[in-house]
Write an enzyme that holds these catalytic residues in place. Structure first.
Site, short mmCIF file in Angstrom:
data_model
loop_
_atom_site.label_atom_id
_atom_site.label_comp_id
_atom_site.label_asym_id
_atom_site.label_seq_id
_atom_site.Cartn_x
_atom_site.Cartn_y
_atom_site.Cartn_z
N CYS B 406 38.40 38.38 36.77
CA CYS B 406 38.31 39.45 37.77
C CYS B 406 38.45 40.82 37.12
CB CYS B 406 39.37 39.26 38.85
SG CYS B 406 39.26 40.55 40.11
N ASP B 407 39.63 41.13 36.61
CA ASP B 407 39.87 42.48 36.08
C ASP B 407 38.93 42.83 34.93
OD1 ASP B 407 41.87 43.08 37.88
OD2 ASP B 407 43.46 42.28 36.61
N VAL B 408 38.60 41.86 34.10
CA VAL B 408 37.80 42.17 32.91
C VAL B 408 36.34 42.44 33.25
CG1 VAL B 408 39.33 40.93 31.34
CG2 VAL B 408 37.35 39.75 32.33
#
Lengths: 100, 478
Positions: B406-408
């Site tokens: 998600c964040d990456v």
């Protein structure tokens, strides 16, 4: 203090050389690198074994270890041997998987 | 002269160790390097037995066999999903051994210590003890025995400083004291060091684990080096220095990949100014995926713009695609979906598509985590690409398949100011023609920042256990 100076020099030089070499390790080898260095840090086992030394070592003449010292020394050997065998073995497994 | 010869021999063994590290460039080289270092280790052990008479051989041999046997068996059997926990426990074992050796050297009678050496002994005791406890906490989190979420106690910093002050005071008091009182004080230092390490590690969690585990790696090396100075062993000093450098590099690389400072991560800065409830949204599935979670949260048929269910649209997109880039994340490890992902990749490839993997440096819970998972699933090493190498190719990619990340891949990192991930380099999957996301849910990742990618019309969301969703994709590729 000459002895301490020598030891600190060895620390400094090895750190610098390792830093240069390890900076070039590719990202994909970072996990094997960690288990590999954990195996290397098992050299503490040398210190643990010296607890059981009878002969004059660099520390001067040592008496035979007491029961408590022997137990703690044995525990230290166990922990270090876990890293020694586990670290080298799992690094070998991982790097072999990568070779395909 | 005898001393000089011994020193030269030691330096030669150290050089072999360094020769092992130098080969860590390619997988084949790394394997040789590993064997080289193992050889150096064997020489170091042989030298020690040659130079000293070791007594109590039955204790020594038993300890060696028990520890070594256990280490070997665990390493031979462990799956790659559990490697982060194993490495954490190895860090701890290294720290623990250093702590014990320091303790014995500092307390045993008849030892005539140089004051400077004794100081290093105390530092080794504290760093080793803190590394042991910190690594047990870290390993517990990574193995799923403890919750991964960071825990900050009231007065956390005050407590840390109190233990640090206690450690220092006790060390000053027990310095030079070689009787029972000295031993008791030294034991007190060790206990305080354990608390110090546990408190330090407990407030770091989730996606910050790679930084913590790298830092503990550094500490285990430094502890060995400090003990080396205390006992006057050059090989311990050099090996500790190697491990310390390696861990330091990894710590910095991980922090840089998140565009954050290693210091602030380790000081437990929570990433978030966002509300605590958002933090709670982190996927807290245990390390080994459990079916209950995936069953409960499988909506799969959430109504989207198109009338067709997302699975069908995703299959169609894949069938039409000429090039596919797969982006794995920690969610893939949690769902243990790496083999299913590898199988899907193989099928797509058989259909003549260009299939590659893009791995973000901090994907997963330790440096290089995704690489070992995919290697275990027999994904060809040449198909794994690092961020810099593949980021420019997303624009010409037909399908970007995100599995448990998600964040990456969150574009908010690039175009929204003042979020915890602002400025973090990301994989630019949003540039691909179609994005398929196989995540457990559409909640924000560990950072708590919502991912605008999920609302993009070109994105197809396949929510649920990645193992199932990836298999469903696979089923359509006949």
């Amino acid at each position: 203090m000459g002895e301490i100076g020598l030891m600190l020099s060895i620390f400094a030089v090895t750190s610098a050389v390792s830093y240069l070499l390890i900076s070039r390790v590719p990202q994909r080898l970072h996990t094997p690198l960690m288990s590999f260095t954990n195996a290397i840090s098992a050299v503490t086992i040398l210190g643990a074994l010296l607890i059981f030394s009878h002969e004059p070592s660099s520390l001067g003449s040592l008496p035979s270890p007491s029961v408590a010292e022997a137990v703690l020394g044995g525990l230290a050997i166990t922990l270090a041997a876990f890293n020694l065998f586990g670290g080298f073995a799992v690094t070998d497994r991982m790097t072999e998987m990568f070779k395909r | 002269m005898e001393g000089l010869r011994g020193l030269l021999v030691d330096l030669a063994v150290i050089a072999i160790f360094i020769g092992g590290i130098a080969q860590f460039r390619t997988p084949a080289g790394a394997r040789k390097g590993n064997l080289t270092a193992a050889l150096a280790f064997a020489i170091a052990l042989a030298l020690l037995f040659y130079r000293n008479t070791i007594g109590h051989m039955w204790i020594v041999v038993t300890a060696f066999i028990v520890g070594g046997g256990l280490g070997y068996i665990v390493s031979a059997r462990i799956g790659m999903t559990r490697i982060p926990a194993l490495v954490a426990f190895q860090n701890g074992a290294g720290g623990g051994a250093a702590c014990l050796v320091s303790f014995v050297e500092l307390t045993r009678g008849g030892t005539d210590f140089l004051a400077a050496r004794e100081v290093f002994g105390y530092v080794g005791l504290v760093v080793g003890g803190a590394t042991l406890a910190g690594s047990i906490v870290a390993g517990g989190k990574l193995a799923g025995w403890l919750r991964q979420r960071p825990v900050t106690l009231p007065g956390h910093n005050v407590a840390l400083f109190a233990f640090l002050a206690a450690v220092t005071t006790l060390a000053i008091l027990s310095g030079g004291v070689r009787d029972g009182v000295g031993a008791a004080l030294t034991a007190g230092i060790a206990v305080a060091a354990l608390f110090l390490g546990a408190l330090f590690a407990v407030r770091i969690g989730g996606a910050d684990m790679p930084v913590l585990i790298s830092f503990l790696n550094t500490c285990s090396g430094l502890a060995a080096a400090f003990v080396g100075v205390a006992v006057g062993n050059q090989m311990l000093i050099a090996a500790g220095a190697m491990v310390g450098s390696s861990g330091l590099i990894l710590t910095l690389v991980m922090a840089r990949a998140m565009n954050r400072r290693a210091g602030s991560i380790l000081a437990g800065s929570r990433l978030l100014d966002a509300s605590a409830s958002e933090l709670d949204t982190e996927v807290e599935a245990p390390f080994l995926a459990d079916a209950a979670v995936s069953e409960a949260s499988r909506p799969s048929s959430s109504p989207v713009a198109s009338a067709d269910p997302p699975v069908l649209r995703a299959r169609r997109a894949l069938a039409r695609a000429a090039s596919v880039v797969i982006v794995p994340g920690y969610g893939m490890a949690v769902a243990q979906a790496q083999r299913d992902v590898a199988a899907l990749a193989a099928e797509l490839e058989k259909a003549g598509k260009l299939v590659r993997f893009a791995v973000h440096p901090v994907a997963g819970r330790m440096p290089g985590h995704m690489h070992v998972l995919l290697a275990e699933a027999e994904v060809d090493y040449d198909k794994l690409f690092e961020m810099e190498a593949i980021n420019d190719d997303f624009a010409s990619t037909d399908v970007a398949l995100v599995v448990g990340a998600c964040d990456v891949v969150n574009p908010a990192a690039m175009n929204v100011e003042n979020t915890p991930i602002s400025g973090m380099p990301i994989l630019r999957v949003y540039e691909a023609a179609t994005v398929i996301v196989c995540n457990l849910d559409d909640k924000p990742g560990y950072s708590g920042v919502p991912n605008p990618l999920y609302d993009d019309p070109r994105t197809i969301m396949l929510l649920g256990d990645a193992k199932d969703t990836v298999r469903e994709l696979s089923a359509g590729q006949d």
